[in-house]
Structure formats: structure tokens, C-alpha cells
Design a protein around this motif. Structure first.
Motif, PDB file in Angstrom:
ATOM      1  N   ARG A   1       0.811  -1.218   0.000  1.00 42.93           N
ATOM      2  CA  ARG A   1       0.000   0.000   0.000  1.00 42.93           C
ATOM      3  C   ARG A   1       0.843   1.266   0.000  1.00 42.93           C
ATOM      4  O   ARG A   1       0.319   2.365  -0.202  1.00 42.93           O
ATOM      5  CB  ARG A   1      -0.929   0.006   1.205  1.00 42.93           C
ATOM      6  N   ASN A   2       2.148   1.127   0.224  1.00 40.55           N
ATOM      7  CA  ASN A   2       3.026   2.291   0.205  1.00 40.55           C
ATOM      8  C   ASN A   2       3.538   2.612  -1.198  1.00 40.55           C
ATOM      9  O   ASN A   2       4.292   3.561  -1.382  1.00 40.55           O
ATOM     10  CB  ASN A   2       4.221   2.072   1.142  1.00 40.55           C
ATOM     11  N   LYS A   3       3.155   1.793  -2.177  1.00 41.47           N
ATOM     12  CA  LYS A   3       3.591   2.021  -3.551  1.00 41.47           C
ATOM     13  C   LYS A   3       2.377   2.278  -4.438  1.00 41.47           C
ATOM     14  O   LYS A   3       1.290   1.748  -4.200  1.00 41.47           O
ATOM     15  CB  LYS A   3       4.368   0.813  -4.074  1.00 41.47           C
ATOM     16  N   ILE A   4       2.601   3.076  -5.469  1.00 43.24           N
ATOM     17  CA  ILE A   4       1.513   3.393  -6.391  1.00 43.24           C
ATOM     18  C   ILE A   4       1.586   2.543  -7.653  1.00 43.24           C
ATOM     19  O   ILE A   4       0.797   2.714  -8.571  1.00 43.24           O
ATOM     20  CB  ILE A   4       1.546   4.884  -6.783  1.00 43.24           C
ATOM     21  N   LEU A   5       2.552   1.618  -7.704  1.00 42.77           N
ATOM     22  CA  LEU A   5       2.681   0.758  -8.877  1.00 42.77           C
ATOM     23  C   LEU A   5       1.489  -0.184  -8.973  1.00 42.77           C
ATOM     24  O   LEU A   5       0.893  -0.560  -7.958  1.00 42.77           O
ATOM     25  CB  LEU A   5       3.978  -0.049  -8.797  1.00 42.77           C
ATOM     26  N   PRO A   6       1.109  -0.581 -10.192  1.00 36.24           N
ATOM     27  CA  PRO A   6      -0.009  -1.520 -10.344  1.00 36.24           C
ATOM     28  C   PRO A   6       0.323  -2.865  -9.712  1.00 36.24           C
ATOM     29  O   PRO A   6       1.489  -3.256  -9.624  1.00 36.24           O
ATOM     30  CB  PRO A   6      -0.166  -1.639 -11.863  1.00 36.24           C
ATOM     31  N   ASN A   7      -0.707  -3.557  -9.274  1.00 29.62           N
ATOM     32  CA  ASN A   7      -0.515  -4.844  -8.625  1.00 29.62           C
ATOM     33  C   ASN A   7      -1.360  -5.902  -9.324  1.00 29.62           C
ATOM     34  O   ASN A   7      -2.519  -5.665  -9.670  1.00 29.62           O
ATOM     35  CB  ASN A   7      -0.910  -4.767  -7.147  1.00 29.62           C
ATOM     36  N   GLY A   8      -0.766  -7.069  -9.539  1.00 36.60           N
ATOM     37  CA  GLY A   8      -1.481  -8.152 -10.198  1.00 36.60           C
ATOM     38  C   GLY A   8      -0.528  -9.247 -10.605  1.00 36.60           C
ATOM     39  O   GLY A   8       0.603  -9.330 -10.114  1.00 36.60           O
ATOM     40  N   VAL A   9      -0.977 -10.110 -11.503  1.00 34.29           N
ATOM     41  CA  VAL A   9      -0.129 -11.184 -12.017  1.00 34.29           C
ATOM     42  C   VAL A   9       0.894 -10.581 -12.981  1.00 34.29           C
ATOM     43  O   VAL A   9       0.510  -9.951 -13.971  1.00 34.29           O
ATOM     44  CB  VAL A   9      -0.972 -12.252 -12.736  1.00 34.29           C
ATOM     45  N   PRO A  10       2.197 -10.721 -12.721  1.00 35.89           N
ATOM     46  CA  PRO A  10       3.218 -10.055 -13.545  1.00 35.89           C
ATOM     47  C   PRO A  10       3.084 -10.318 -15.041  1.00 35.89           C
ATOM     48  O   PRO A  10       3.179  -9.387 -15.845  1.00 35.89           O
ATOM     49  CB  PRO A  10       4.531 -10.619 -12.989  1.00 35.89           C
ATOM     50  N   ALA A  11       2.872 -11.561 -15.424  1.00 33.88           N
ATOM     51  CA  ALA A  11       2.790 -11.877 -16.851  1.00 33.88           C
ATOM     52  C   ALA A  11       1.609 -11.173 -17.509  1.00 33.88           C
ATOM     53  O   ALA A  11       1.704 -10.700 -18.646  1.00 33.88           O
ATOM     54  CB  ALA A  11       2.686 -13.392 -17.043  1.00 33.88           C
ATOM     55  N   HIS A  12       0.504 -11.093 -16.786  1.00 34.54           N
ATOM     56  CA  HIS A  12      -0.685 -10.439 -17.342  1.00 34.54           C
ATOM     57  C   HIS A  12      -0.478  -8.929 -17.420  1.00 34.54           C
ATOM     58  O   HIS A  12      -0.874  -8.285 -18.403  1.00 34.54           O
ATOM     59  CB  HIS A  12      -1.908 -10.763 -16.488  1.00 34.54           C
ATOM     60  N   MET A  13       0.151  -8.353 -16.412  1.00 34.76           N
ATOM     61  CA  MET A  13       0.419  -6.913 -16.439  1.00 34.76           C
ATOM     62  C   MET A  13       1.367  -6.556 -17.575  1.00 34.76           C
ATOM     63  O   MET A  13       1.226  -5.515 -18.221  1.00 34.76           O
ATOM     64  CB  MET A  13       1.018  -6.466 -15.100  1.00 34.76           C
ATOM     65  N   PHE A  14       2.342  -7.427 -17.821  1.00 31.13           N
ATOM     66  CA  PHE A  14       3.310  -7.178 -18.883  1.00 31.13           C
ATOM     67  C   PHE A  14       2.649  -7.233 -20.252  1.00 31.13           C
ATOM     68  O   PHE A  14       2.971  -6.452 -21.147  1.00 31.13           O
ATOM     69  CB  PHE A  14       4.426  -8.220 -18.794  1.00 31.13           C
TER      70      PHE A  14
END
Length: 221
Positions: free
Chosen positions: A76-89
Motif C-alpha cells: 500500500r506504500n507504492k503506487i505501482l499496479p498490482n497483479g499477475v506479472p505476466a498479465h500486467m506485462f
């Protein structure tokens, strides 16, 4: 790494070394400590490569697939997107993110690959082709046992024993036929001679006469 906020590849490598590597190192130590494997013995070295490297590669592929397809715990201290890495890529737009991937055509590297690293060269072969035929047949005759953490050394010893019966004292001089695979280790050479049919790297100069002016590799790229 937590304090320095290191880049993700460094984090991934550190996690691999701490989570994945120790177990394999312990397994390998068993064979060395028991005297089953000596890397200086040609037949043992070739058998080890044939059994161990594909098994290690398979487990590394599984580890990579698991990491790339498992969502990380959200910070929660980061604003980067969160999810499955392969799907985000693959689908950054689904995470309200920009796509900074730089695409290129494989044909751009085809010339360099064919010139400097032809895939059919001996250096890219796991073991010599004729040895591969022999050990593959022996592995088939043994019932193609599964190689895993519990069975690795049993499979290795089974194949090694059958190879010794098949080869040692027979018409094949294994040192003369396959000794070249350990030549760099025996001679302790740090540099390899230029392979026949290949060319030296251009030292930063392109085919069009242009030069690489960056700082990588002392300016050679």
C-alpha cells in the motif's frame, strides 16, 4: 535490497539464490561427498551433464512460470499496479499503466546469431552427438526413469554403470573421442580460440562504418 530499493531483476535474482539454489546445491553435494561424481572423470562428467542440466532447466522453467503467474502481495506504500506479472506485462492497459516495451524483429539478430553463434555448433550441444545416441538408448532400455529430487542420483548411477559396461574396455576410446569436451578445463585456459568459420566481434564498428560511443564494455558495446 529492502533498504536500497534495488531494481526488480536484482530482487528476482536474489530471491532465486535464496529460495531455489540452496536445495539444488545440497543435492549435488551428496553425490560429490559420496564419491559418485568427479568432474575430472570424462564419463562421469558427460553423464552428469546429460542427466542434471535438463532436469535443472525444467525446474527453473517451472519456477519462472510460477513467479510470473502469481500475484505479489500488494504494497500500500507504492503506487505501482498490482497483479499477475505476466498479465500486467502483456496487458498494461488493464492496470491503467503505460507500455514501455521496445519491440524488435527477430530478423534483426538473425545475422549476428548465424555469424557468431550458429546453433548447430558443438559448443551449444549438451553432450557430443554420438554420446547422446548411446546414453539415450541406455536410458530407454532402463525404462526412462523419472528424474527428480529424490531419484536424481539413482538415475545417474544407473546410467553411469551401464555406460561403463558398454564403453569401458570396448572398441570406443572415450578419451580420444570425447576428451575435447573437457579440454578447456584440463588446460585451465581462460580464453578460447576463435571457432573455425566464425569472425571476431567488430569492436563497436557497424557494417556501415558507424561506431558505438557508449560506455558499455569500454566503448565496445
Amino acid at each position: 535490497i529492502r533498504e536500497k530499493k534495488n531494481v526488480k531483476p536484482e530482487v528476482g535474482w536474489s530471491q532465486l539464490r535464496h529460495r531455489f539454489a540452496p536445495g539444488f546445491e545440497d543435492i549435488l553435494d551428496v553425490g560429490v561427498n559420496m564419491g559418485w561424481y568427479d568432474p575430472k572423470v570424462l564419463l562421469e562428467a558427460l553423464t552428469f551433464r546429460w542427466v542434471f542440466i535438463p532436469w535443472l532447466q525444467s525446474d527453473l522453467d517451472s519456477y519462472c512460470h510460477r513467479v510470473n503467474n502469481t500475484a505479489k502481495r500488494h504494497d500500500r506504500n507504492k503506487i505501482l499496479p498490482n497483479g499477475v506479472p505476466a498479465h500486467m506485462f502483456q496487458f498494461p492497459e488493464d492496470y491503467v499503466a503505460l507500455d514501455f516495451k521496445v519491440g524488435f524483429f527477430c530478423a534483426l539478430t538473425l545475422f549476428e546469431t548465424c555469424t557468431y553463434a550458429p546453433q548447430d555448433h558443438d559448443v551449444f550441444q549438451l553432450v557430443p552427438a554420438d554420446f547422446n545416441l548411446i546414453i539415450t538408448q541406455i536410458y530407454t532400455d532402463a525404462g526412462q526413469p523419472t528424474v527428480d529430487r529424490q531419484s536424481y542420483w539413482d538415475v545417474y548411477l544407473t546410467l553411469l554403470c551401464r555406460l561403463e559396461i558398454h564403453l569401458l574396455g570396448g572398441p570406443v576410446d572415450i578419451e580420444a573421442q570425447w576428451g575435447f569436451t573437457m579440454q578447456d578445463k584440463v588446460n585451465g585456459a581462460d580464453e578460447l580460440e576463435l571457432l573455425q568459420g566464425l569472425e571476431e566481434l567488430r569492436g563497436g564498428e557497424s557494417a556501415a562504418g558507424q561506431y558505438y560511443r557508449g560506455g558499455v564494455n569500454n566503448g565496445d558495446g
